[in-house]
Design a protein around this motif. Structure first.
Motif, short mmCIF file in Angstrom:
data_model
loop_
_atom_site.label_atom_id
_atom_site.label_comp_id
_atom_site.label_asym_id
_atom_site.label_seq_id
_atom_site.Cartn_x
_atom_site.Cartn_y
_atom_site.Cartn_z
N LEU A 179 0.83 -1.20 0.00
CA LEU A 179 0.00 0.00 0.00
C LEU A 179 0.86 1.25 0.00
N ALA A 180 1.93 1.26 0.80
CA ALA A 180 2.80 2.44 0.86
C ALA A 180 3.41 2.72 -0.50
N VAL A 181 3.87 1.67 -1.16
CA VAL A 181 4.48 1.83 -2.48
C VAL A 181 3.45 2.35 -3.48
N THR A 182 2.23 1.80 -3.41
CA THR A 182 1.17 2.22 -4.33
C THR A 182 0.83 3.68 -4.15
N LEU A 183 0.68 4.12 -2.90
CA LEU A 183 0.36 5.51 -2.62
C LEU A 183 1.47 6.44 -3.10
N ALA A 184 2.71 6.06 -2.84
CA ALA A 184 3.83 6.90 -3.23
C ALA A 184 3.94 7.00 -4.75
N ALA A 185 3.68 5.89 -5.43
CA ALA A 185 3.79 5.88 -6.88
C ALA A 185 2.66 6.67 -7.53
N ALA A 186 1.51 6.70 -6.87
CA ALA A 186 0.36 7.39 -7.45
C ALA A 186 0.55 8.89 -7.48
N ALA A 187 1.32 9.43 -6.54
CA ALA A 187 1.47 10.89 -6.46
C ALA A 187 2.09 11.49 -7.71
N PRO A 188 3.29 11.02 -8.16
CA PRO A 188 3.83 11.61 -9.38
C PRO A 188 3.01 11.29 -10.61
N ALA A 189 2.32 10.15 -10.61
CA ALA A 189 1.51 9.80 -11.77
C ALA A 189 0.40 10.81 -11.98
N VAL A 219 1.80 20.78 9.90
CA VAL A 219 1.06 20.71 8.64
C VAL A 219 1.95 20.08 7.58
N VAL A 220 1.40 19.14 6.82
CA VAL A 220 2.19 18.46 5.80
C VAL A 220 1.59 18.65 4.41
N ASP A 221 2.43 18.44 3.42
CA ASP A 221 2.00 18.39 2.03
C ASP A 221 1.57 16.95 1.76
N TYR A 222 0.27 16.71 1.73
CA TYR A 222 -0.21 15.33 1.62
C TYR A 222 -0.01 14.74 0.23
N THR A 223 0.47 15.55 -0.72
CA THR A 223 0.75 15.00 -2.05
C THR A 223 2.18 14.48 -2.16
N ASN A 224 3.00 14.73 -1.17
CA ASN A 224 4.40 14.32 -1.19
C ASN A 224 4.52 12.80 -1.14
N THR A 225 5.39 12.23 -1.96
CA THR A 225 5.50 10.77 -2.04
C THR A 225 5.98 10.14 -0.74
N GLU A 226 6.90 10.80 -0.04
CA GLU A 226 7.40 10.24 1.22
C GLU A 226 6.29 10.21 2.27
N TRP A 227 5.51 11.29 2.34
CA TRP A 227 4.41 11.32 3.31
C TRP A 227 3.36 10.27 2.96
N ARG A 228 3.03 10.14 1.68
CA ARG A 228 2.03 9.16 1.27
C ARG A 228 2.49 7.74 1.61
N SER A 229 3.79 7.49 1.53
CA SER A 229 4.31 6.19 1.90
C SER A 229 4.10 5.93 3.39
N LEU A 230 4.33 6.95 4.23
CA LEU A 230 4.12 6.80 5.67
C LEU A 230 2.65 6.56 5.98
N VAL A 231 1.77 7.27 5.27
CA VAL A 231 0.33 7.06 5.46
C VAL A 231 -0.04 5.62 5.10
N GLY A 232 0.49 5.13 3.98
CA GLY A 232 0.20 3.77 3.57
C GLY A 232 0.67 2.74 4.57
N GLN A 233 1.87 2.93 5.12
CA GLN A 233 2.38 2.00 6.13
C GLN A 233 1.51 2.01 7.38
N THR A 234 1.11 3.21 7.81
CA THR A 234 0.28 3.31 9.01
C THR A 234 -1.08 2.68 8.79
N PHE A 235 -1.68 2.94 7.64
CA PHE A 235 -2.99 2.36 7.31
C PHE A 235 -2.93 0.84 7.38
#
Length: 363
Positions: A15-25, A319-335
């Motif tokens: 999930l973390a990888v998927t979220l991170a990859a989706a951001a630049p796409a 406050v974070v930039d929720y579009t950032n790939t590193e942050w999205r990866s952390l969200v995915g891991q936590t989820f």
């Protein structure tokens, strides 16, 4: 489970990888629209070449929808009966003038005449609505400007999206009116005072439902407990929760930010005081980082890493930039980790930040 143990348990997940990859796409799909200068025709013979400024417009709304939809796809595949809620960002469920403006800016020059007629403002965004089971609105009755109108609530319910509300009412009379309004609209309501999200009420629960609850649509009562700092120990906090009879609990899954619940503790909370089953959901911040969280590093501060944009409203929040790939990866891991603990679902918190990001992008 301590923060260090949680960190070790959360190796990079799919999930973390998927979220991170989706951001630049998604970012690559966004096109830039040149700002057209005022032109006189024909130009003077000695006129210097004009410089056209390229304006980059960040589409925060599409990026937010993309992130939620990615999490939804993951949870539907892993646990089809799990509940996914979104707190804030209710405007994402409907087409707004902002959506239209962004679509106009993204359109290549010269194609406006051939574009299909856009959806009317206010149209339900069905694809996105299918991604969630419910939306949590703060102050539907006791707020200054409700995020949803009564008509929008009705339309969401008709589409299968449950509307829930957190009401921080200033008086008992206002609280009573909020309960009556919620009942009339068919909205599942948590009603209390300004600090009710940090309190676990004792005593008899009005409208308590003794029946088992296995789906959000069966629930008649709900308790949001998103701040457990008032409790001296994790045990005290869990005992207070176990003494409740609410059909749904939505809780902060870490005691004081860094001590995760165990699967056994989550399972125990799935039963009301009367003994019948209920739903227990975990809160997951989407747009705020905390310095007590499992992922936090001592060297982090505003600007380092780059996704930390500003200090938050309370000490230790950022406050974070929720579009950032590193942050999205952390969200995915936590989820993924929260689902491993056995929660019945997740509430994606802080989606109201999308509107603030939009305002900052324009101003």
């Amino acid at each position: 489970m301590t923060a260090s143990a949680w960190r070790k348990a959360l190796a990079t997940t799919t999930l973390a990888v998927t979220l991170a990859a989706a951001a630049p796409a998604v970012a690559q799909q966004q096109q830039q629209q040149p700002a057209m200068p005022e032109v006189t025709w024909p130009p003077p013979a000695d006129a210097p070449p004009r410089k056209v400024e390229i304006i980059k417009v960040q589409d925060w709304r599409t990026r937010a929808r993309d992130m939620v939809e990615t999490l939804s796809e993951y949870v539907r595949a892993r646990a089809p009966n799990a509940t996914l809620l979104m707190r804030g960002g209710a405007s994402l469920l409907f087409r707004t003038e902002k959506d239209q403006e962004l679509a106009d800016l993204a359109a290549p020059p010269g194609v406006a005449a051939n574009r299909p007629e856009p959806e009317p403002i206010g149209t339900l965004q069905r694809q996105f609505a299918r991604a969630i089971d419910g939306v949590v609105v703060d102050g539907l009755s006791c707020g200054f400007t409700p995020e949803l109108s009564a008509d929008q609530v009705k339309r969401l319910h008709g589409f299968g999206v449950k509307v829930l509300t957190i009401e921080a009412c200033p008086t008992d009379e206002a609280a009573k009116a909020a309960r009556e309004s919620a009942a009339k609209l068919g909205v599942l309501a948590h009603v209390g005072g300004a600090d009710s999200l940090g309190q676990i009420p004792g005593g008899r629960l009005a409208g308590a439902n003794p029946q088992m609850v296995q789906a959000l649509g069966e629930a008649k009562t709900i308790l949001f407990n998103l701040d457990n700092r008032a409790y001296a120990s994790k045990g005290d906090w869990l005992r207070a929760l176990s003494e409740t009879n609410h059909d749904v609990l939505v809780i902060e899954p870490f005691f004081r930010g860094d001590k995760a619940l165990t699967p056994q503790e989550v399972y125990a909370l799935k039963f009301k005081k009367v003994g019948t089953p209920r739903l227990v959901l975990a809160r997951l911040p989407m747009t705020t980082a905390y310095d007590t969280a499992w992922y936090w590093k001592a060297t982090w501060k505003v600007g380092n890493p780059s996704f930390i944009k500003d200090v938050g409203e309370r000490p230790g929040a950022f406050v974070v930039d929720y579009t950032n790939t590193e942050w999205r990866s952390l969200v995915g891991q936590t989820f993924s980790g929260l689902m491993d603990l056995g929660f019945d679902g997740i509430m994606l918190d802080g989606m109201d930040a999308v509107a603030r990001m939009d305002d900052e992008a324009v101003n």
